[in-house]
Design an enzyme around this catalytic site. Structure first.
Site, PDB file in Angstrom:
ATOM      1  N   ILE A  15      32.599  30.476  31.989  1.00 27.52           N
ATOM      2  CA  ILE A  15      33.604  30.126  31.137  1.00 27.52           C
ATOM      3  C   ILE A  15      32.229  28.927  30.139  1.00 27.52           C
ATOM      4  O   ILE A  15      31.844  28.840  29.343  1.00 27.52           O
ATOM      5  CB  ILE A  15      34.509  29.429  30.737  1.00 27.52           C
ATOM      6  CG1 ILE A  15      35.234  29.945  30.877  1.00 27.52           C
ATOM      7  CG2 ILE A  15      35.439  28.788  29.806  1.00 27.52           C
ATOM      8  CD1 ILE A  15      36.507  29.901  31.097  1.00 27.52           C
ATOM      9  N   CYS A  89      35.074  21.234  32.459  1.00 30.80           N
ATOM     10  CA  CYS A  89      35.234  23.088  33.168  1.00 30.80           C
ATOM     11  C   CYS A  89      35.332  23.402  34.112  1.00 30.80           C
ATOM     12  O   CYS A  89      35.357  24.966  34.526  1.00 30.80           O
ATOM     13  CB  CYS A  89      34.248  23.756  31.807  1.00 30.80           C
ATOM     14  SG  CYS A  89      34.623  25.663  32.319  1.00 30.80           S
ATOM     15  N   ILE A  92      37.336  26.073  40.724  1.00 33.87           N
ATOM     16  CA  ILE A  92      37.792  27.507  41.669  1.00 33.87           C
ATOM     17  C   ILE A  92      39.851  28.240  41.494  1.00 33.87           C
ATOM     18  O   ILE A  92      40.406  27.034  41.215  1.00 33.87           O
ATOM     19  CB  ILE A  92      37.713  26.587  42.653  1.00 33.87           C
ATOM     20  CG1 ILE A  92      38.359  25.450  43.127  1.00 33.87           C
ATOM     21  CG2 ILE A  92      36.003  26.446  42.371  1.00 33.87           C
ATOM     22  CD1 ILE A  92      37.919  25.148  44.925  1.00 33.87           C
ATOM     23  N   THR A  93      39.539  28.937  41.816  1.00 41.71           N
ATOM     24  CA  THR A  93      41.284  29.036  42.388  1.00 41.71           C
ATOM     25  C   THR A  93      40.831  29.182  44.099  1.00 41.71           C
ATOM     26  O   THR A  93      39.869  30.014  44.242  1.00 41.71           O
ATOM     27  CB  THR A  93      41.791  30.590  41.505  1.00 41.71           C
ATOM     28  OG1 THR A  93      40.053  31.650  42.168  1.00 41.71           O
ATOM     29  CG2 THR A  93      41.431  31.290  40.384  1.00 41.71           C
ATOM     30  N   GLN A 148      51.719  30.430  38.028  1.00 48.20           N
ATOM     31  CA  GLN A 148      51.235  32.613  38.251  1.00 48.20           C
ATOM     32  C   GLN A 148      51.831  32.323  39.716  1.00 48.20           C
ATOM     33  O   GLN A 148      51.652  31.444  40.505  1.00 48.20           O
ATOM     34  CB  GLN A 148      50.171  31.921  38.284  1.00 48.20           C
ATOM     35  CG  GLN A 148      49.667  33.540  38.516  1.00 48.20           C
ATOM     36  CD  GLN A 148      50.255  34.970  38.032  1.00 48.20           C
ATOM     37  OE1 GLN A 148      50.646  34.626  37.046  1.00 48.20           O
ATOM     38  NE2 GLN A 148      50.570  35.458  39.625  1.00 48.20           N
ATOM     39  N   TYR A 154      47.133  26.034  41.744  1.00 49.24           N
ATOM     40  CA  TYR A 154      46.084  26.068  40.484  1.00 49.24           C
ATOM     41  C   TYR A 154      47.304  25.725  39.318  1.00 49.24           C
ATOM     42  O   TYR A 154      46.121  24.751  38.076  1.00 49.24           O
ATOM     43  CB  TYR A 154      45.232  27.216  40.878  1.00 49.24           C
ATOM     44  CG  TYR A 154      44.488  27.930  39.173  1.00 49.24           C
ATOM     45  CD1 TYR A 154      43.097  27.734  39.586  1.00 49.24           C
ATOM     46  CD2 TYR A 154      44.869  28.083  37.731  1.00 49.24           C
ATOM     47  CE1 TYR A 154      41.589  28.247  38.057  1.00 49.24           C
ATOM     48  CE2 TYR A 154      44.367  28.746  36.774  1.00 49.24           C
ATOM     49  CZ  TYR A 154      43.002  28.407  36.978  1.00 49.24           C
ATOM     50  OH  TYR A 154      42.218  28.494  36.324  1.00 49.24           O
ATOM     51  N   GLY A 185      43.351  32.492  28.634  1.00 49.98           N
ATOM     52  CA  GLY A 185      44.880  33.288  29.425  1.00 49.98           C
ATOM     53  C   GLY A 185      44.014  34.132  30.866  1.00 49.98           C
ATOM     54  O   GLY A 185      42.197  32.781  30.943  1.00 49.98           O
ATOM     55  N   TYR A 186      43.881  35.305  30.662  1.00 48.07           N
ATOM     56  CA  TYR A 186      43.063  36.000  31.541  1.00 48.07           C
ATOM     57  C   TYR A 186      41.042  36.659  30.505  1.00 48.07           C
ATOM     58  O   TYR A 186      41.773  37.102  29.789  1.00 48.07           O
ATOM     59  CB  TYR A 186      43.565  37.182  32.719  1.00 48.07           C
ATOM     60  CG  TYR A 186      44.469  36.595  33.544  1.00 48.07           C
ATOM     61  CD1 TYR A 186      45.846  35.487  32.997  1.00 48.07           C
ATOM     62  CD2 TYR A 186      44.381  36.989  34.837  1.00 48.07           C
ATOM     63  CE1 TYR A 186      46.273  35.128  34.359  1.00 48.07           C
ATOM     64  CE2 TYR A 186      45.091  36.439  35.551  1.00 48.07           C
ATOM     65  CZ  TYR A 186      46.688  35.778  35.016  1.00 48.07           C
ATOM     66  OH  TYR A 186      47.237  35.452  36.203  1.00 48.07           O
TER      67      TYR A 186
END
Ligand code: CAA
Length: 248
Positions: A15, A89, A92-93, A148, A154, A185-186
């Site tokens: 992104i 921006c 991480i996940t 989620q 996250y 979103g995704y």
């Protein structure tokens, strides 16, 4: 007219790259922050984007480290000029259900996705207010709005980011500095490519638009918020999620 200067943390990511290019295409001088250990990749990235956008630069800092951010901000100020657009921006996940989430998985996500916004914004906001202009845009997530499964870390960090937006927006509203959140979103990036296929399929099926978003679609929203004439939106959370989560 003086050109604006934008700093995008995590600017060389999926992104982040789209945001850098979109802002650069609007004649903004763009500095993409990258994680110091990824210097070779960042230099290659710069060679690629420079062909089309000579007004993009790179700057290293570990956004989880206040002093590292301080050093980066000082060198950007000296080498490029004062930053008046900041896009937080970096993210991480470390997905895991809470029952088996380690302290490191929790802390690394909170540090990179939330504490980073403090580390950078806190060291810039005073100067923006003194100059009477600034745009701070925090990249959150639909999962900060709805939660989620597998993302307690996250979702907490991303929800916290919008709380940060709303508080700081109030602190600098009278000084020409707006602070907003964009909640993707995704989106088609390396981050979502890591998801198990059946998980991703069921998520995409739940999106009213029945597809993932593109990084470019997020970048349009960011560039719009960064515009000088866009001066009366502050403390807002702009969803770019294909209708996945709707709120009044
Ligand atoms: N709802 C209910 N149950 C679910 C579920 C869901 N959404 N997802 C998985 N499960 C179930 C599985 O079917 C499995 O069930 P069984 O044990 O009966 O087989 C169980 O939960 C898995 O539990 P574990 O404790 O073993 O799971 P884990 O700790 O290994 O974690 C996971 C699994 C990492 C959470 C995996 O399910 C996953 O990757 N989920 C997707 C998470 C996600 O959406 N991440 C978004 C990444 S992209 C991003 O973050 C960008 C953005 O901003 C949108």
């Amino acid at each position: 007219m003086k050109k604006h200067i934008a700093l995008i943390t995590g600017g060389t990511g999926g992104i982040g790259t789209a945001i850098c290019k979109e802002l650069a295409s609007q004649d903004i001088i763009v500095v993409a922050n990258y994680f110091p250990a990824e210097k070779p990749q960042a230099e290659n990235w710069l060679i690629e984007v420079r062909n089309q956008y000579p007004n993009i630069f790179i700057a290293a800092a570990d956004v989880t480290d206040y002093d590292s951010c301080h050093d980066m901000l000082e060198s950007v100020k000296t080498d490029v000029g004062p930053i008046d657009i900041l896009v937080n921006c970096a993210g991480i996940t470390r997905d895991k259900t809470l029952k088996s989430m380690t302290p490191d998985q929790w802390n690394s996500v909170i540090n990179t996705n939330l504490n980073s916004a403090y580390n950078v914004t806190q060291q810039l906001i005073q100067e923006m207010m003194e100059r009477g202009f600034g745009r701070v845009i925090n990249i959150s997530s639909v999962n900060g709005q709805k939660g989620q499964f597998g993302q307690a870390n996250y979702s907490a960090a991303k929800a916290g980011l919008h709380g940060f937006t709303m508080a700081v927006a109030q602190e600098c509203a009278s000084k020409g500095v707006t602070v907003n959140t964009v909640s993707p979103g995704y989106i088609e990036t390396a981050m979502t490519r890591e998801l198990p296929e059946q998980v991703l399929t069921s998520i995409v099926n739940s999106v009213p638009l029945k597809r993932m978003g593109t990084a470019q679609e997020v970048a349009y929203a960011v560039a719009w918020l960064a515009e000088e004439k866009n001066a009366y939106i502050t403390g807002a959370n702009i969803p770019v999620n294909g209708g996945m989560y709707m709120s009044s």
